[in-house]
Design a protein around this motif. Structure first.
Motif, PDB file in Angstrom:
ATOM      1  N   MET A  95       0.823  -1.224   0.000  1.00 12.24           N
ATOM      2  CA  MET A  95       0.000   0.000   0.000  1.00 12.24           C
ATOM      3  C   MET A  95       0.849   1.263   0.000  1.00 12.24           C
ATOM      4  N   ASP A  96       0.255   2.375  -0.431  1.00  8.79           N
ATOM      5  CA  ASP A  96       0.943   3.667  -0.433  1.00  8.79           C
ATOM      6  C   ASP A  96       0.893   4.256   0.969  1.00  8.79           C
ATOM      7  N   VAL A  97       1.795   5.182   1.212  1.00  6.19           N
ATOM      8  CA  VAL A  97       1.909   5.748   2.557  1.00  6.19           C
ATOM      9  C   VAL A  97       0.981   6.962   2.718  1.00  6.19           C
ATOM     10  N   ASP A  98       0.435   7.469   1.603  1.00  3.33           N
ATOM     11  CA  ASP A  98      -0.278   8.748   1.662  1.00  3.33           C
ATOM     12  C   ASP A  98      -1.743   8.624   2.090  1.00  3.33           C
ATOM     13  N   LEU A  99      -2.138   7.442   2.548  1.00  2.00           N
ATOM     14  CA  LEU A  99      -3.499   7.157   3.010  1.00  2.00           C
ATOM     15  C   LEU A  99      -4.553   7.282   1.909  1.00  2.00           C
ATOM     16  N   GLN A 100      -4.097   7.229   0.647  1.00  2.00           N
ATOM     17  CA  GLN A 100      -5.081   7.151  -0.445  1.00  2.00           C
ATOM     18  C   GLN A 100      -5.616   5.722  -0.530  1.00  2.00           C
ATOM     19  N   ASP A 101      -4.890   4.807   0.116  1.00  4.54           N
ATOM     20  CA  ASP A 101      -5.344   3.416   0.217  1.00  4.54           C
ATOM     21  C   ASP A 101      -5.863   3.220   1.639  1.00  4.54           C
ATOM     22  N   ALA A 158      -7.277   0.122 -11.274  1.00  4.82           N
ATOM     23  CA  ALA A 158      -6.703  -0.772 -10.257  1.00  4.82           C
ATOM     24  C   ALA A 158      -5.586  -0.047  -9.520  1.00  4.82           C
ATOM     25  N   ARG A 159      -5.586  -0.173  -8.199  1.00  8.49           N
ATOM     26  CA  ARG A 159      -4.503   0.405  -7.405  1.00  8.49           C
ATOM     27  C   ARG A 159      -3.482  -0.701  -7.148  1.00  8.49           C
ATOM     28  N   ASP A 160      -2.329  -0.302  -6.634  1.00 10.52           N
ATOM     29  CA  ASP A 160      -1.375  -1.344  -6.246  1.00 10.52           C
ATOM     30  C   ASP A 160      -1.764  -1.934  -4.899  1.00 10.52           C
ATOM     31  N   GLU A 202      -8.413  11.711  -1.823  1.00 19.84           N
ATOM     32  CA  GLU A 202      -7.299  12.592  -2.179  1.00 19.84           C
ATOM     33  C   GLU A 202      -6.218  12.545  -1.127  1.00 19.84           C
ATOM     34  N   ARG A 203      -5.017  12.791  -1.565  1.00 23.70           N
ATOM     35  CA  ARG A 203      -3.854  12.793  -0.688  1.00 23.70           C
ATOM     36  C   ARG A 203      -3.999  13.915   0.347  1.00 23.70           C
ATOM     37  N   THR A 204      -3.677  13.640   1.599  1.00 23.14           N
ATOM     38  CA  THR A 204      -3.805  14.698   2.606  1.00 23.14           C
ATOM     39  C   THR A 204      -2.481  15.426   2.828  1.00 23.14           C
TER      40      THR A 204
HETATM   41 MG    MG Z   1      -0.858   8.728  -3.828  1.00 26.38          MG
END
Ligand code: MG
Ligand code: UDP
Length: 319
Positions: A95-101, A158-160, A202-204
């Protein structure tokens, strides 16, 4: 007790890390109640800010936080690969770190994998809210094109972000290619995948690392990695032009024999030469794209280089 490793690639994410840590801690508590032990593997992809320092601080406080730092920026694909080689959980997440996931989906993913029907629970966003219109347009066009020219299923949106079984990850690791296009590799290995859908978040904190140009290059990588249709297209185009030229030759010979040759057509000739030269260069470029990828592949350079880590299990590249 199930052991879950979550891989989190980070590039210049010092602002996002703290929030991520808080969110994943909540999930970790929920998972403990489900008899699961969660471990997080942060992969620092050569960040230029304090990302690594923050990771080390977190790792010093909690033994379930691991980190691995690259010697420079190798790209998200390399970070994913590094994480996969080091993750030793029975279930492995990405997962991404930006909490978009949204981390809150993890317990549901674990539940699904435990039932045993699926080997992967993946996510896709159903909209592209908050994304520039041009970017969405090209992204959609890319997925449409990929569906037509490649055998591998690449799902739109699709996301990662996904959770995978051990055997699914082992299969992914058997693909040792240097030019890694994970969105395609996930489909290539097969198995049953369950898709969860959610609306775009959205990215915070921090900002996106993908400029339009970087995304364009990434999509070309994807096409070259998963389809040979462009070179085949070049061959067919060549054949078409040969047939056209042959027909014109016959017409011109016929016309000259019947009417003589009253018109010198050099302007049209110049246009035709320019057009053909353009097409030839374009096709050469297509070939070059495949050749350069082959060149990189045969050099067998490591996909990433590790500068430091607190992981015990040595992965494939830095033994
Ligand atoms: Mg992102
Ligand atoms: N990332 C990375 N290396 C890079 C670019 C991005 O590890 O060269 C990481 C980044 O830190 C983030 C994830 O990949 O955790 C997704 O990046 P981003 O949020 O910028 O992409 P977007 O969500 O806008 O597609």
């Amino acid at each position: 007790m199930d052991h879950i490793s979550i891989i989190v690639p980070c590039y210049n994410e010092q602002e996002a890390l703290e929030d991520y840590y808080r969110a994943i801690t909540d999930v970790r508590d929920r998972l403990s109640a489900m008899d699961c032990r969660l471990e997080v593997i942060f992969v620092d992809d050569g960040s230029r800010d304090q990302t690594l320092a923050v990771m080390k601080e977190l790792a010093a406080e909690h033994s379930w936080i691991k980190y691995l730092a690259f010697t420079r920026n190798f790209g998200k694909e390399a970070a994913i690969y590094a994480g996969l080689t080091h993750a030793d959980g029975e279930l492995v997440g990405l997962m991404d770190v930006d909490l978009q996931d949204p981390p809150s989906l993890i317990p549901e993913m674990v539940q699904t994998l435990r039932e045993g029907r699926y080997d992967c629970v993946a996510t896709r966003r159903v909209d592209r809210k908050g994304e520039p219109v041009i970017r969405s347009f090209f992204a959609r066009a890319f997925y449409r094109l990929m569906r037509q020219i490649s055998d591998v299923e690449i799902v739109d949106g699709a996301r990662d972000y996904r959770l995978m079984s051990r055997r699914y990850v082992d299969s992914l690791l058997e693909l040792k290619e240097y030019n890694r296009f994970s969105k395609g590799l996930f489909g290539w290995v097969g198995y049953e995948t369950k898709w969860l859908e959610y609306e775009n978040i959205e990215r915070t904190k921090g900002e996106t690392k993908w400029s339009f140009f970087k995304l364009l290059m990434y999509s070309i990588d994807g096409i070259v990695a998963f389809s040979t249709a462009p070179v085949r297209f070049a061959a067919w185009l060549g054949l078409l032009f040969c047939i056209l030229a042959f027909t014109f030759i016959l017409i011109i010979i016929g016309r000259t024999m019947i009417f003589g040759d009253p018109v010198a057509g050099w302007p049209s000739l110049v246009c035709i030469i320019l057009l053909l030269a353009g097409i030839q260069l374009f096709c050469l470029g297509l070939l070059g794209e495949y050749l350069s990828k082959t060149y990189l592949e045969v050099k067998k350079r490591p996909i990433y280089l590790c500068r430091e880590t607190n992981l015990e299990k040595a992965g494939g590249e830095d033994r």
